[in-house]
Design a protein around this motif. Sequence first.
Motif, short mmCIF file in Angstrom:
data_model
loop_
_atom_site.label_atom_id
_atom_site.label_comp_id
_atom_site.label_asym_id
_atom_site.label_seq_id
_atom_site.Cartn_x
_atom_site.Cartn_y
_atom_site.Cartn_z
N GLU A 238 -0.79 -10.75 -1.35
CA GLU A 238 -0.04 -10.18 -0.21
C GLU A 238 -1.14 -10.31 0.90
O GLU A 238 -2.32 -10.20 1.01
CB GLU A 238 0.26 -8.61 -0.37
N SER A 239 -0.34 -10.49 2.12
CA SER A 239 -1.19 -10.36 3.55
C SER A 239 -0.49 -9.89 4.48
O SER A 239 0.84 -9.82 4.18
CB SER A 239 -1.89 -12.00 3.69
N GLY B 89 -0.97 -6.86 5.92
CA GLY B 89 -1.13 -5.25 6.26
C GLY B 89 -1.69 -5.01 7.46
O GLY B 89 -2.63 -5.88 8.12
N LEU C 201 4.65 -8.89 6.52
CA LEU C 201 3.94 -9.04 5.39
C LEU C 201 4.28 -10.31 4.59
O LEU C 201 5.39 -10.60 4.50
CB LEU C 201 4.20 -7.93 4.39
N THR D 4 -1.19 -4.56 -0.06
CA THR D 4 -1.89 -4.68 0.90
C THR D 4 -1.48 -3.39 1.77
O THR D 4 -0.41 -2.70 1.84
CB THR D 4 -1.25 -5.77 2.03
N GLN D 5 -2.40 -2.61 2.64
CA GLN D 5 -2.21 -1.23 3.01
C GLN D 5 -1.45 -1.48 4.42
O GLN D 5 -1.70 -2.39 5.26
CB GLN D 5 -3.67 -0.64 3.29
#
Length: 124
Positions: free
Chosen positions: A6-7, A9, A20, A118-119
């Motif tokens: 994932e990316s 965030g 996202l 991801t945050q």
Amino acid sequence: QVQLVESGGGSVQAGGSLRLSCLVSGPSFSSYAAGWFRQAPGKEREFVAAIVWSGITTYYADSVKGRFTILRDNAKNTVYLQMNSLKPEDTAVYSCAADSGKVPLWDYDTYDYWGQGTQVTVSS
């Protein structure tokens, strides 16, 4: 071996947007359903959205319906979660998952593969 990364965030103010991405490596991505889940501190993991392999059918949690959109690009092996009108209660770690054909898609036990997460932080 299927891997998900994932990316996208980050931190945003309430009312803002984030997109996202979840890049899926491995065979037969286009045959997998995909979903997004989130987990806030001290809370259980929560279903957010899911999309079938063709992209024709999508599912959303009531809490995000009308604000979030799940999309997929099978040519790029990528699933997206467009998040608009973000609220502080959307703050969580968001994880994507892939499913080889089981149901129901709102149940995290359905999924075979998971990303690290991801945050997303939304401030008021």
